[in-house]
Design an enzyme around this catalytic site. Structure first.
Site, PDB file in Angstrom:
ATOM      1  N   ASN A  19     -14.084   0.386   1.575  1.00 42.24           N
ATOM      2  CA  ASN A  19     -13.345   1.644   1.623  1.00 42.24           C
ATOM      3  C   ASN A  19     -13.138   2.181   0.218  1.00 42.24           C
ATOM      4  O   ASN A  19     -12.428   1.565  -0.595  1.00 42.24           O
ATOM      5  CB  ASN A  19     -11.986   1.441   2.284  1.00 42.24           C
ATOM      6  CG  ASN A  19     -11.108   2.683   2.191  1.00 42.24           C
ATOM      7  OD1 ASN A  19     -11.297   3.650   2.928  1.00 42.24           O
ATOM      8  ND2 ASN A  19     -10.157   2.683   1.259  1.00 42.24           N
ATOM      9  N   GLU A  20     -13.803   3.292  -0.102  1.00 42.61           N
ATOM     10  CA  GLU A  20     -13.561   4.123  -1.287  1.00 42.61           C
ATOM     11  C   GLU A  20     -13.892   3.465  -2.619  1.00 42.61           C
ATOM     12  O   GLU A  20     -13.489   3.958  -3.670  1.00 42.61           O
ATOM     13  CB  GLU A  20     -12.106   4.630  -1.303  1.00 42.61           C
ATOM     14  CG  GLU A  20     -11.787   5.524  -0.112  1.00 42.61           C
ATOM     15  CD  GLU A  20     -10.405   6.164  -0.170  1.00 42.61           C
ATOM     16  OE1 GLU A  20     -10.180   7.114   0.609  1.00 42.61           O
ATOM     17  OE2 GLU A  20      -9.569   5.715  -0.978  1.00 42.61           O
ATOM     18  N   TRP A  76       0.871  -1.181   0.000  1.00 41.42           N
ATOM     19  CA  TRP A  76       0.000   0.000   0.000  1.00 41.42           C
ATOM     20  C   TRP A  76       0.904   1.226   0.000  1.00 41.42           C
ATOM     21  O   TRP A  76       2.133   1.103   0.051  1.00 41.42           O
ATOM     22  CB  TRP A  76      -0.931  -0.004   1.213  1.00 41.42           C
ATOM     23  CG  TRP A  76      -2.312   0.489   0.876  1.00 41.42           C
ATOM     24  CD1 TRP A  76      -2.793   1.746   1.036  1.00 41.42           C
ATOM     25  CD2 TRP A  76      -3.365  -0.289   0.301  1.00 41.42           C
ATOM     26  NE1 TRP A  76      -4.101   1.805   0.600  1.00 41.42           N
ATOM     27  CE2 TRP A  76      -4.474   0.577   0.135  1.00 41.42           C
ATOM     28  CE3 TRP A  76      -3.491  -1.613  -0.105  1.00 41.42           C
ATOM     29  CZ2 TRP A  76      -5.683   0.158  -0.405  1.00 41.42           C
ATOM     30  CZ3 TRP A  76      -4.687  -2.038  -0.631  1.00 41.42           C
ATOM     31  CH2 TRP A  76      -5.768  -1.157  -0.781  1.00 41.42           C
ATOM     32  N   ASP A  77       0.318   2.412  -0.030  1.00 46.26           N
ATOM     33  CA  ASP A  77       1.180   3.597  -0.057  1.00 46.26           C
ATOM     34  C   ASP A  77       1.855   3.856   1.282  1.00 46.26           C
ATOM     35  O   ASP A  77       2.779   4.659   1.359  1.00 46.26           O
ATOM     36  CB  ASP A  77       0.423   4.841  -0.548  1.00 46.26           C
ATOM     37  CG  ASP A  77      -0.850   5.124   0.219  1.00 46.26           C
ATOM     38  OD1 ASP A  77      -1.099   4.469   1.248  1.00 46.26           O
ATOM     39  OD2 ASP A  77      -1.621   5.996  -0.227  1.00 46.26           O
ATOM     40  N   TRP A  78       1.431   3.157   2.327  1.00 47.71           N
ATOM     41  CA  TRP A  78       2.079   3.303   3.632  1.00 47.71           C
ATOM     42  C   TRP A  78       2.788   2.022   4.077  1.00 47.71           C
ATOM     43  O   TRP A  78       3.284   1.950   5.207  1.00 47.71           O
ATOM     44  CB  TRP A  78       1.064   3.677   4.713  1.00 47.71           C
ATOM     45  CG  TRP A  78      -0.236   2.933   4.601  1.00 47.71           C
ATOM     46  CD1 TRP A  78      -1.405   3.413   4.092  1.00 47.71           C
ATOM     47  CD2 TRP A  78      -0.489   1.568   4.965  1.00 47.71           C
ATOM     48  NE1 TRP A  78      -2.370   2.430   4.121  1.00 47.71           N
ATOM     49  CE2 TRP A  78      -1.840   1.296   4.648  1.00 47.71           C
ATOM     50  CE3 TRP A  78       0.282   0.561   5.533  1.00 47.71           C
ATOM     51  CZ2 TRP A  78      -2.431   0.049   4.873  1.00 47.71           C
ATOM     52  CZ3 TRP A  78      -0.294  -0.684   5.747  1.00 47.71           C
ATOM     53  CH2 TRP A  78      -1.640  -0.930   5.422  1.00 47.71           C
ATOM     54  N   GLU A 129     -11.858  10.412   6.894  1.00 43.02           N
ATOM     55  CA  GLU A 129     -10.441  10.329   6.516  1.00 43.02           C
ATOM     56  C   GLU A 129      -9.943  11.701   6.103  1.00 43.02           C
ATOM     57  O   GLU A 129     -10.596  12.391   5.324  1.00 43.02           O
ATOM     58  CB  GLU A 129     -10.226   9.373   5.323  1.00 43.02           C
ATOM     59  CG  GLU A 129     -10.056   7.919   5.667  1.00 43.02           C
ATOM     60  CD  GLU A 129      -9.464   7.135   4.504  1.00 43.02           C
ATOM     61  OE1 GLU A 129      -8.614   7.698   3.774  1.00 43.02           O
ATOM     62  OE2 GLU A 129      -9.854   5.972   4.321  1.00 43.02           O
TER      63      GLU A 129
END
Length: 900
Positions: free
Chosen positions: A461-462, A192-194, A557
């Protein structure tokens, strides 16, 4: 009454089911290499191989990529065990895998048992005929795991014959893997981006054997419902017969006991006879509890978290199952009432509206087995409570958390917004996928719904906003819309509403809630400020300026990146060269495309970054400035949402009732949006969160027209009076205020955001000794104090910077630290606290203290020193002396790095 007597006799005659946990003696084998290693159950391949020194440390350098070969292997886990005579006498024996990650084939004594294909469910098998018949004989259990990468690619290739389920892969910057949306596995394990890609393999939860007669208990649930004069506890018992035979009957006795205070209890019992029509069945009974017999459970900050023991006995001769759950008595509603424009969106607990204050929770570890451990979970949840949070959103790209996670949330008063595990993707809807999802949703709702902390179910989510915004090139193709409705509405929504009628379900986050439901679920803009919740990120606008934030009903968020401390980065770096801003290591750890550039852009809105020579000192300065920017930006955005809870603007926007920043925690040593670093260190943001989430705060907003509005905001459900506002006006060159203005006799209603002062800031500064009008913005700043005059105490502090700090001439601050040699009673048992006094010859901004190698936390951090002096407390988490503190704790102040 007779039933109760008979039941008690049966209890005496029955034997408690003693499960056999198969945790010991496991060996793993990498099949292609014929290489064996000691295996841990519960555990996983990456942690096992690191421990066996077959692979280098997973979190060092770029080993997340170097160790990726592991997940392309077939891995076998096996163990040997013996069973007792009692087990062998049982008509059936259940072998239960509580968590298999992910694609496995199971053998017992070389005979096929079954398969697994979903990380989020437990698997049950009747293995009586496969066990050796002799007591004390050795049985061999084997679990053969296939590569999830190869399986997901196979599913993708098969699905693509019809149409492509997008996105195909993670962005290249993530160093991740492809097609995770085709399998029921933690989505973030493919990166993921994190976080890194560690597509885990292993037995990540318990394995156990249970002797069974006709059926055994899989779950015991409790729905707590308030009636006019009493509470009802609807106890549900779910059985697995371990058989696909139909039309047979089994009998038993069910009893539930609610333990009250003072040794009292409420009991109900029933004999039952269940005619089995399928493999699974269930039965229920109800306890009626007078309202006055129990205390209410409240979220953190609103009252106590009173929990009661609910003990349930299920007797199916000759075995008895005993379950003890802790339950809380509370009502929770998601209120979506009509307004002139749009709908409200807020939680009401025990008939009181609450302001949801919190963050988003990603898995506690990228290795699923570590996410279930107390040492992983407890520090994160207690840190959330200490920061005055009352809610966490368990994000849909991770996992359904362990029982322990929700038990601790119950105890700490942390409400849980629970996503189902679908995030930022389209998903297939073939028959096998939907069948697996149906089982996943059913099992996890049944497992979790007794917890007082669970506040809301959310489908994904999203994914709605991804369809609406064409994130993945879906365009207007009907097939993706049909898949969306089929998965989140026809399957998940229907299951949740059937199994848990006590809570609300929203189809997506963000969404327009009921308005979206009434418009075909995909017919409206999910980013609307008039309905539901929003996610808001903006890396181009100044985060210290409130004027661009959305006046939403609920912000679930929002966030800004920062780098973790150099101390945290050191634990991942392999070479000294790694600890430089432009090193390959630093670039490898930054997964957001342009992430460092965005951070630099945002920092430069308020600071001039010192010219870099690409040294470690430059990295330390950049980390420090990134954490200041993140902390103040999230403070400003959060306070903006809290300011708006009592107001509607001309567009009908407002009545904001939730602020959940992204994100609470980290899974490795890298830049992210978190407030807590990997390893548990608080970033500056988390210290700030404790203040901006406080029950009562003072806050301000400076408009583009330069008028300053000052708010007092209270989440308390009682009025406040005898308040006063003090404005201390400081010149940057003086540690003593050049003017003090006090506004007494202020009051506040319960649960209110109230404007208490408006002024033209520049004129106000000019009239209070800050010089001529043209220069007041750069000459002075404001300290705002909210005081309770009756108690003579300061209950809120805030600051107004009339001009970006890059425009001021900030004198260097010489800050000195002294530790009081006399220790204080410690916050942590067995350890002392210490008072630290800091003195400065000039105004010192954003004073940041690092613990070095010591373990502890400060009562405040990232603070300003005004009037030349500041006292704080160091809470020690280990034994230490004042001398050690002076040696290891070091501080940083803005003037050390800030070059105007």
């Amino acid at each position: 009454m007779l039933k109760n007597v008979c039941f008690l006799v049966l209890i005496v005659l029955a034997s408690q089911i003693e499960s056999l946990l198969l945790h010991d003696g496991w060996i793993g084998v990498i099949k292609s290499k014929e290489q064996s290693f000691p295996a841990t159950v519960p555990g996983g391949i990456y942690t096992d191989l690191e421990k066996a020194q077959i692979i280098p440390k997973n979190f060092k350098g770029s080993n997340d990529v170097k160790n990726r070969w592991v997940v392309n292997e077939t891995v076998i886990y096996f163990t040997n065990f013996e069973v007792t005579e009692e087990f062998l006498k049982a008509p059936k024996i259940a072998l239960i895998f509580h968590g298999l990650d992910t694609f496995s084939t199971i053998f017992l004594n070389d005979e096929y048992i079954g398969t697994s294909d979903n990380m989020f469910v437990k698997y049950n098998f009747n293995v009586k005929k496969h066990l050796k018949k002799e007591v004390n004989s050795t049985n061999k259990l084997e679990v053969h795991f296939a590569s999830p990468l190869k399986i997901s690619e196979m599913f993708y290739d098969k699905q693509k014959l019809n149409y492509e389920v997008v996105p195909k892969c993670t962005p290249e910057k993530y160093n991740g893997e492809c097609h995770v949306n085709h399998i029921r596995k933690m989505q973030a394990s493919f990166s993921w981006d994190w976080g890194p890609a560690f597509p885990s393999i292993g037995i990540w939860k318990d394995v156990e054997l249970i002797p069974v007669t006709d059926a055994y208990v899989t779950e015991i649930t409790a729905d707590v419902v308030k009636r006019n004069s009493h509470w009802e506890i609807n106890v549900g018992v779910f059985f697995d017969t371990l058989s696909y035979e139909r039309d047979f009957t089994f009998n038993g006795v069910l009893q539930s006991v609610l333990e009250l205070d003072d040794g009292k209890s409420i009991t109900n019992s029933t004999e039952f006879s269940l005619s089995v029509k399928w493999k699974y069945s269930n039965i229920s009974l109800t306890l009626q509890v007078p309202l006055e017999s129990v205390m209410l459970w409240w979220p953190n900050g609103y009252g106590d978290q009173k929990l009661y023991n609910l003990i349930t006995y299920v007797q199916i001769v000759p075995y008895e199952t005993k379950s003890m759950k802790k339950i809380g008595f509370r009502t929770i509603e998601l209120i979506q009432d009509p307004l002139d424009e749009g709908l409200t969106f807020y939680f009401r607990v025990n008939n009181l509206p609450i302001f949801a204050k919190g963050s988003n929770y990603i898995p506690g570890s990228i290795f699923p087995e570590l996410s279930t451990r107390r040492e992983t979970i407890l520090p994160l949840l207690t840190s959330a409570k200490e920061a005055n949070m009352n809610i966490l959103r368990v994000w849909g790209g991770g996992m359904y958390e362990s029982n322990l996670f929700y038990e601790l949330a119950d105890e700490l008063g942390i409400l849980i917004w629970q996503d189902f595990m679908f995030a930022c993707s389209m998903y297939p809807t073939n028959e096998d996928f939907l069948k697996s999802v149906s089982n996943e949703v059913s099992q996890n709702v049944i497992r979790l719904k007794h917890h007082a902390s669970i506040a809301l179910w959310a489908g994904n989510n999203e994914n709605e906003i991804a369809l609406y915004g064409n994130w993945y090139g879906t365009g207007n193709k009907q097939v993706y819309k049909d898949d969306y409705i089929k998965l989140y509405v026809e399957i998940i929504k229907n299951i949740v509403e059937k199994l848990d009628p006590t809570r609300s379900y929203v189809v997506s986050s963000p969404s327009n809630g009921l308005y979206s439901d009434h418009n075909g679920y995909l017919g409206t803009n999910p980013g609307s400020n008039l309905y539901g919740d929003v996610h808001y990120y903006n890396y181009l606008q100044n985060g210290w300026d409130m004027n661009h934030f959305p006046r939403a009903r609920f912000s679930s968020e929002y966030g800004f990146q920062s780098w973790p401390s150099v101390e945290t980065l050191i634990s991942a770096a392999e070479y000294d060269e790694d600890l430089k801003i432009r090193s390959d290591f630093m670039q490898h750890r930054q997964h957001l495309q342009g992430g460092d550039e965005f951070m630099k852009l945002l920092i430069e809105k308020n600071f001039i970054i010192p010219e870099s020579n690409n040294t470690r000192r430059d990295l330390e300065d950049f980390v420090y400035l990134s954490q200041i920017n993140q902390a103040v930006s999230i403070q400003m955005e959060t306070e903006f949402y809290r300011q708006g809870k009592s107001f509607l603007n001309a567009n009908g926007e407002g009545y904001t009732r939730g602020a959940l920043y992204w994100q609470l925690n980290d899974v490795w040593q890298a830049p992210s949006w978190s407030s807590i670093e990997f390893g548990g260190r608080w970033k500056m943001l988390h210290y700030f969160a404790r203040d901006f989430f406080a029950p009562v705060i003072v806050s301000s907003r400076l408009s583009l027209a330069r008028d300053l509005t000052i708010y007092i905001i209270s989440d308390l459900h009682r009025p406040l009076k005898d308040l006063s506002l003090t404005l201390n006006i400081y010149k940057w060159t003086s540690i003593i205020p050049v003017s003090i203005q006090k506004f007494p006799n202020l009051s506040l209603n319960s649960d209110e955001s109230k404007v208490v002062k408006k002024l033209w800031l520049d004129d106000f500064l000019k009239n209070n000794n800050c010089g001529i009008l043209e220069s007041v913005k750069t000459n002075c700043f404001l300290e705002i104090l909210l005081e309770n005059d009756a108690k003579d105490e300061i209950i809120g502090v805030n600051y107004v910077y009339p001009s970006p700090l890059k425009t001021i001439s900030l004198p260097p601050a010489n800050v000195k630290m002294e530790v009081n040699p006399k220790s204080l009673p410690g916050k942590m048992a067995n350890y002392s606290d210490y008072e630290i006094e800091l003195t400065s010859d000039n105004i010192a901004l954003f004073v940041w203290l690092e613990m070095g190698s010591l373990k502890g936390r400060f009562s405040e951090n990232g603070f300003h020193i005004l009037k030349g002096k500041k006292k704080i407390i160091l809470h020690a988490f280990e034994a230490m002396t004042p001398k050690e503190i002076m040696k290891h704790v070091y501080l940083k102040v803005l003037s050390d790095v800030y070059k105007p």
